[in-house]
Design a protein around this motif. Structure first.
Motif, PDB file in Angstrom:
ATOM      1  N   PRO A  70      49.678  34.181  49.342  1.00  0.00           N
ATOM      2  CA  PRO A  70      48.696  35.310  49.189  1.00  0.00           C
ATOM      3  C   PRO A  70      47.750  35.151  48.052  1.00  0.00           C
ATOM      4  CG  PRO A  70      50.915  35.478  47.767  1.00  0.00           C
ATOM      5  CD  PRO A  70      51.002  34.097  49.053  1.00  0.00           C
ATOM      6  N   PRO A  71      46.814  36.162  48.027  1.00  0.00           N
ATOM      7  CA  PRO A  71      45.774  35.779  47.606  1.00  0.00           C
ATOM      8  C   PRO A  71      45.845  36.329  46.100  1.00  0.00           C
ATOM      9  CG  PRO A  71      45.270  37.634  49.261  1.00  0.00           C
ATOM     10  CD  PRO A  71      46.730  37.323  49.112  1.00  0.00           C
ATOM     11  N   ALA A  72      45.058  35.482  45.497  1.00  0.00           N
ATOM     12  CA  ALA A  72      45.413  36.304  43.766  1.00  0.00           C
ATOM     13  C   ALA A  72      45.712  37.557  43.510  1.00  0.00           C
ATOM     14  CB  ALA A  72      44.569  35.396  42.852  1.00  0.00           C
ATOM     15  N   ALA A  73      44.254  38.166  44.102  1.00  0.00           N
ATOM     16  CA  ALA A  73      44.386  40.015  43.520  1.00  0.00           C
ATOM     17  C   ALA A  73      43.797  40.339  44.723  1.00  0.00           C
ATOM     18  CB  ALA A  73      43.880  39.696  42.570  1.00  0.00           C
ATOM     19  N   GLY A  74      43.142  41.255  44.339  1.00  0.00           N
ATOM     20  CA  GLY A  74      42.571  42.408  45.348  1.00  0.00           C
ATOM     21  C   GLY A  74      42.344  43.350  45.148  1.00  0.00           C
ATOM     22  N   VAL A  75      41.114  44.096  45.713  1.00  0.00           N
ATOM     23  CA  VAL A  75      39.768  45.236  45.571  1.00  0.00           C
ATOM     24  C   VAL A  75      40.390  46.392  45.966  1.00  0.00           C
ATOM     25  CG1 VAL A  75      37.462  45.725  44.403  1.00  0.00           C
ATOM     26  CG2 VAL A  75      38.745  43.539  44.051  1.00  0.00           C
ATOM     27  N   GLN A 119      49.368  42.018  43.447  1.00  0.00           N
ATOM     28  CA  GLN A 119      50.713  42.768  42.146  1.00  0.00           C
ATOM     29  C   GLN A 119      49.022  43.800  42.164  1.00  0.00           C
ATOM     30  OE1 GLN A 119      52.939  44.154  42.408  1.00  0.00           O
ATOM     31  NE2 GLN A 119      53.005  43.182  44.048  1.00  0.00           N
ATOM     32  N   ALA A 120      47.692  42.298  41.282  1.00  0.00           N
ATOM     33  CA  ALA A 120      46.995  42.751  40.798  1.00  0.00           C
ATOM     34  C   ALA A 120      45.940  43.188  41.461  1.00  0.00           C
ATOM     35  CB  ALA A 120      46.887  41.209  39.408  1.00  0.00           C
ATOM     36  N   VAL A 121      45.461  45.026  41.114  1.00  0.00           N
ATOM     37  CA  VAL A 121      44.403  45.130  41.957  1.00  0.00           C
ATOM     38  C   VAL A 121      43.479  46.025  40.753  1.00  0.00           C
ATOM     39  CG1 VAL A 121      44.075  47.503  43.415  1.00  0.00           C
ATOM     40  CG2 VAL A 121      45.972  45.992  43.709  1.00  0.00           C
ATOM     41  N   GLY A 122      42.384  46.315  41.537  1.00  0.00           N
ATOM     42  CA  GLY A 122      40.885  46.396  40.814  1.00  0.00           C
ATOM     43  C   GLY A 122      40.379  47.310  41.727  1.00  0.00           C
ATOM     44  N   LEU A 123      39.474  48.170  40.824  1.00  0.00           N
ATOM     45  CA  LEU A 123      38.429  49.042  41.558  1.00  0.00           C
ATOM     46  C   LEU A 123      37.279  48.823  41.276  1.00  0.00           C
ATOM     47  CD1 LEU A 123      41.013  51.810  40.204  1.00  0.00           C
ATOM     48  CD2 LEU A 123      40.909  51.284  42.827  1.00  0.00           C
ATOM     49  N   ALA A 163      32.243  40.379  42.061  1.00  0.00           N
ATOM     50  CA  ALA A 163      33.086  39.756  42.259  1.00  0.00           C
ATOM     51  C   ALA A 163      34.118  38.966  41.001  1.00  0.00           C
ATOM     52  CB  ALA A 163      32.969  39.003  43.836  1.00  0.00           C
ATOM     53  N   ARG A 164      32.942  38.219  40.828  1.00  0.00           N
ATOM     54  CA  ARG A 164      33.650  37.135  39.896  1.00  0.00           C
ATOM     55  C   ARG A 164      34.146  37.982  38.156  1.00  0.00           C
ATOM     56  NH1 ARG A 164      28.463  34.356  40.878  1.00  0.00           N
ATOM     57  NH2 ARG A 164      27.611  35.956  39.450  1.00  0.00           N
ATOM     58  N   PHE A 165      33.585  38.834  38.422  1.00  0.00           N
ATOM     59  CA  PHE A 165      33.834  40.174  36.515  1.00  0.00           C
ATOM     60  C   PHE A 165      35.241  40.718  37.280  1.00  0.00           C
ATOM     61  CE2 PHE A 165      35.293  43.802  34.824  1.00  0.00           C
ATOM     62  CZ  PHE A 165      35.307  43.950  33.448  1.00  0.00           C
ATOM     63  N   LEU A 166      35.414  40.728  38.276  1.00  0.00           N
ATOM     64  CA  LEU A 166      37.017  41.490  39.324  1.00  0.00           C
ATOM     65  C   LEU A 166      38.200  39.999  39.337  1.00  0.00           C
ATOM     66  CD1 LEU A 166      35.299  44.147  41.597  1.00  0.00           C
ATOM     67  CD2 LEU A 166      37.013  44.215  39.736  1.00  0.00           C
ATOM     68  N   ALA A 167      37.689  38.969  39.313  1.00  0.00           N
ATOM     69  CA  ALA A 167      38.473  37.823  39.852  1.00  0.00           C
ATOM     70  C   ALA A 167      38.808  37.021  38.660  1.00  0.00           C
ATOM     71  CB  ALA A 167      37.537  36.743  40.672  1.00  0.00           C
ATOM     72  N   GLY A 168      37.973  37.346  37.650  1.00  0.00           N
ATOM     73  CA  GLY A 168      38.442  36.351  36.437  1.00  0.00           C
ATOM     74  C   GLY A 168      39.629  37.484  35.892  1.00  0.00           C
ATOM     75  N   HIS A 169      39.357  38.599  36.044  1.00  0.00           N
ATOM     76  CA  HIS A 169      39.965  39.561  34.959  1.00  0.00           C
ATOM     77  C   HIS A 169      41.093  39.730  35.813  1.00  0.00           C
ATOM     78  CE1 HIS A 169      37.440  40.475  31.884  1.00  0.00           C
ATOM     79  NE2 HIS A 169      36.580  40.910  32.313  1.00  0.00           N
ATOM     80  N   LEU A 170      41.097  39.574  36.793  1.00  0.00           N
ATOM     81  CA  LEU A 170      42.522  40.421  37.869  1.00  0.00           C
ATOM     82  C   LEU A 170      43.207  39.072  37.837  1.00  0.00           C
ATOM     83  CD1 LEU A 170      41.387  42.253  40.497  1.00  0.00           C
ATOM     84  CD2 LEU A 170      42.721  42.871  38.239  1.00  0.00           C
ATOM     85  N   SER A 171      43.319  38.283  37.961  1.00  0.00           N
ATOM     86  CA  SER A 171      43.801  36.788  38.352  1.00  0.00           C
ATOM     87  C   SER A 171      44.815  36.613  36.862  1.00  0.00           C
ATOM     88  CB  SER A 171      42.378  35.650  38.635  1.00  0.00           C
ATOM     89  OG  SER A 171      42.251  35.279  37.183  1.00  0.00           O
ATOM     90  N   ALA A 172      44.090  36.957  35.946  1.00  0.00           N
ATOM     91  CA  ALA A 172      44.552  37.151  34.437  1.00  0.00           C
ATOM     92  C   ALA A 172      45.908  37.828  34.208  1.00  0.00           C
ATOM     93  CB  ALA A 172      43.677  37.007  33.205  1.00  0.00           C
ATOM     94  N   ARG A 173      45.994  38.764  34.897  1.00  0.00           N
ATOM     95  CA  ARG A 173      47.314  39.687  34.683  1.00  0.00           C
ATOM     96  C   ARG A 173      48.048  39.698  34.835  1.00  0.00           C
ATOM     97  NH1 ARG A 173      45.375  44.648  32.351  1.00  0.00           N
ATOM     98  NH2 ARG A 173      47.241  45.457  33.288  1.00  0.00           N
TER      99      ARG A 173
END
Length: 240
Positions: free
Chosen positions: A32-37, A101-105, A226-236
């Motif tokens: 699965p992907p690390a996170a989603g948006v 599990q980690a999802v951003g908007l 996308a980098r902002f979301l990936a960086g912060h969501l992957s750390a959740r």
């Protein structure tokens, strides 16, 4: 001549009347992907207008879901007091369908307003707000009949009166990125500056010139979001 075809969504569907399309990272295999948006469009727009950003998310290893708000595109009904719940429902749909599990908007204009006020309900791990429209401005637009989408005026007006974007931003306990064009003719850049002042921990990027829609489709700024979301969501906790 070489023809380049845009990557289509891996899945489309409808949940409680909301039409959506899901994009997935290429070459991820069974993992699965690390996170989603979840990507939120603006007033009188559609999910197809933001498929380009969904593909950018996929290129950064993120699942992405674009959807038509009620009264827009392929979604039926009218935009009403359920708008916040709808964002939360789409976040849960992405969690279920993509296995994240980690999802951003990430929202633009009216979608940015909804991203801010729905972040808590959606359990968002990070928020990107592009040229966020204020509740007051949206309410004025409704009264003036500036929007073409189907709307329950009473229900949406009540939601706008109950949820202020500044209070919602202050209540965020997750990273916030604000993007705005100085040349925005619809939502003055001062509104994003005021949000940034209210939330000093947020990050503000102001671009010279441009217009209300220019940031949404600028490749460099799409990559920044996308980098902002990936960086912060992957750390959740629970990501991946």
């Amino acid at each position: 001549m070489r023809t380049v075809r845009a990557e289509p969504p891996v899945e489309t569907g409808t949940t409680d009347g909301l039409a959506w399309a899901r994009f997935a990272p290429a070459g991820a295999g069974d993992a699965p992907p690390a996170a989603g948006v979840v990507v939120l469009h603006g007033a009188d727009s559609t999910k197809e207008n933001h498929a380009d950003f969904a593909r950018v998310c996929a290129a950064h290893g993120l699942a992405a879901l674009v959807f038509d708000a009620r009264g827009h595109g392929a979604s039926g009904g009218t935009l009403d007091g359920r708008a916040i719940d709808d964002v939360a429902r789409m976040a849960d749909t992405l969690r279920e369908r993509a296995g994240v599990q980690a999802v951003g908007l990430r929202g633009s204009s009216m979608g940015a307003y909804l991203a801010l006020v729905a972040a808590g309900a959606a359990r968002a791990g990070a928020v990107v707000a592009i040229c966020p429209a204020p509740a007051l401005g949206l309410a004025v637009g409704l009264r003036a009949g500036r929007f073409a989408f189907g709307v329950d005026r009473e229900g949406l007006t009540a939601l706008l009166e109950a949820h202020n974007e500044t209070d919602a931003a202050r209540a965020l306990d997750v990273p916030l990125l604000l993007l705005h064009a100085e040349g925005d003719e619809a939502v003055p850049v001062e509104l994003s500056r005021a949000l940034h002042a209210a939330v000093p921990a947020s990050r503000l990027v102001v671009v010279p010139g441009g217009h209300h829609r220019s940031i949404q489709h600028d490749p460099e700024l799409q990559g920044e979001a996308a980098r902002f979301l990936a960086g912060h969501l992957s750390a959740r906790p629970g990501a991946g």
